[in-house]
Design a protein around this motif. Sequence first.
Motif, mmCIF file in Angstrom:
data_model
loop_
_atom_site.group_PDB
_atom_site.id
_atom_site.type_symbol
_atom_site.label_atom_id
_atom_site.label_comp_id
_atom_site.label_asym_id
_atom_site.label_seq_id
_atom_site.Cartn_x
_atom_site.Cartn_y
_atom_site.Cartn_z
ATOM 1 N N SER A 1 47.443 7.995 12.941
ATOM 2 C CA SER A 1 47.623 7.634 11.685
ATOM 3 C C SER A 1 46.410 7.699 10.805
ATOM 4 O O SER A 1 46.405 7.240 9.501
ATOM 5 C CB SER A 1 47.945 6.012 12.038
ATOM 6 O OG SER A 1 46.786 5.453 12.682
ATOM 7 N N ASN A 2 45.107 8.337 11.555
ATOM 8 C CA ASN A 2 44.091 8.426 10.679
ATOM 9 C C ASN A 2 44.048 9.887 10.133
ATOM 10 O O ASN A 2 42.826 10.464 10.118
ATOM 11 C CB ASN A 2 42.940 8.212 11.718
ATOM 12 C CG ASN A 2 42.747 6.734 11.710
ATOM 13 O OD1 ASN A 2 42.627 6.041 10.916
ATOM 14 N ND2 ASN A 2 42.039 6.506 13.251
ATOM 15 N N ALA A 3 45.346 10.377 9.812
ATOM 16 C CA ALA A 3 45.278 11.820 9.279
ATOM 17 C C ALA A 3 44.242 12.052 8.352
ATOM 18 O O ALA A 3 43.594 13.200 8.391
ATOM 19 C CB ALA A 3 46.705 12.042 8.851
ATOM 20 N N LYS A 4 43.992 11.313 7.240
ATOM 21 C CA LYS A 4 43.040 11.281 6.198
ATOM 22 C C LYS A 4 41.637 11.872 6.664
ATOM 23 O O LYS A 4 40.895 12.763 6.124
ATOM 24 C CB LYS A 4 43.011 10.182 5.425
ATOM 25 C CG LYS A 4 41.949 10.585 4.101
ATOM 26 C CD LYS A 4 41.907 9.172 3.291
ATOM 27 C CE LYS A 4 40.937 9.567 2.163
ATOM 28 N NZ LYS A 4 41.039 8.027 1.116
ATOM 29 N N LEU A 5 41.178 11.306 7.873
ATOM 30 C CA LEU A 5 39.941 11.624 8.418
ATOM 31 C C LEU A 5 39.891 13.177 9.220
ATOM 32 O O LEU A 5 38.568 13.557 9.117
ATOM 33 C CB LEU A 5 39.526 10.801 9.629
ATOM 34 C CG LEU A 5 39.685 9.302 9.492
ATOM 35 C CD1 LEU A 5 39.199 8.451 10.243
ATOM 36 C CD2 LEU A 5 38.383 9.032 8.243
#
Length: 364
Positions: free
Chosen positions: A315-319
């Motif tokens: 869920s931390n894909a943006k990172l």
Amino acid sequence: MLNQLYKKIRNWYDNRHKFSFLSPEKEEKYYVYVTNQPLCQDLTPLSDTAQQIFQHLITEKDSKSLFHYTQKATFEPDWLCGFTENGEIISASVPYNNWQWNGYWPCHPLPSAFNIKYRYNFNKHLYYDKIIVVDDFFGFSKNYYHFLVNLIGQLLMLQDKGIDLTLPVLMPKSIREQQFFVQFANKLPLLKNLNYINYDRHIVHCNEFFVSNSSIITEKQIQLLEQITSESKSEKKKIFIGRRNVARVASNADEIEKIMKQQGFEVVYFENHTIDEQIAIIRGAEYFVSYHGAGLTNLLFATNPNLKVLEIHNSNAKLYYHYALFCIKKKIKYDCFVGGDMIDNSYYVDPKAFENKIIEWLKE
């Protein structure tokens, strides 16, 4: 001599509760910052979903720097942190140019070096006039991604700026002993022809040195890596890269692998293949699916303009934009699937939603 230097550093910290850093602005002969270039301007190689996640890439900046210090310096042999004769830590020689340290006791292995009596034989010293120091980025160059992006990027920057690459090069043995480094040294003259300083628990001294920092892949790196030849061949067209006993992998990995096999994918574990074979696999692929991880670094060798890539994220894909950025720069079609929250180094991937995604993705 070095015991006295460490004592100065320790006393300075004890008195002020922070370190003293020598920055390039305080003492340098030549340095260049390249920090105002956007990471990318065109997101069109990304799917609509990926564009929504990685929209921030068009506002973030590239990060590269090169420094030439002309003060006498001493380098300890484990992390290559540099120190002046006055006990100042050379900021460009510590991870990420000091941002982790914030002037206070850092989350970094260096403080253990102050307990130094049991660690080094201080009778072993090497002396040089001018050297090149390869910043180890907190030991990250032992990671496949950071080796190809950070370390190779540093060397290319030095080369581009006309720095003499026949100078002695201080590079951790822990990097040079990595199997992938040895294999690449036979493929890249840039690595093979360097004049490495062969030290074994030696303290290294110099009168001046170059150190660089490159954290983002460049066009020149991409061209260099695409030109590497492979003697292996692969007929694998639909590839799924599996991961075992590592972080950032699905907690239901067996279920995901089963789905991929049902969709005609061959499951490949890159750790079971030589670098030459890995290059051949990525170049022979038409569909490439992988969890976020160092195996995706092999995208740098891809030469098929019709390759389609799907990356599985938590869920931390943006990172974790690094491989999407590869695809943007190489104009490769990129999509992603976002799973659940990371819990104990793994995350759940909804099997039905993932299967539907793969079926639709293959039709596009």
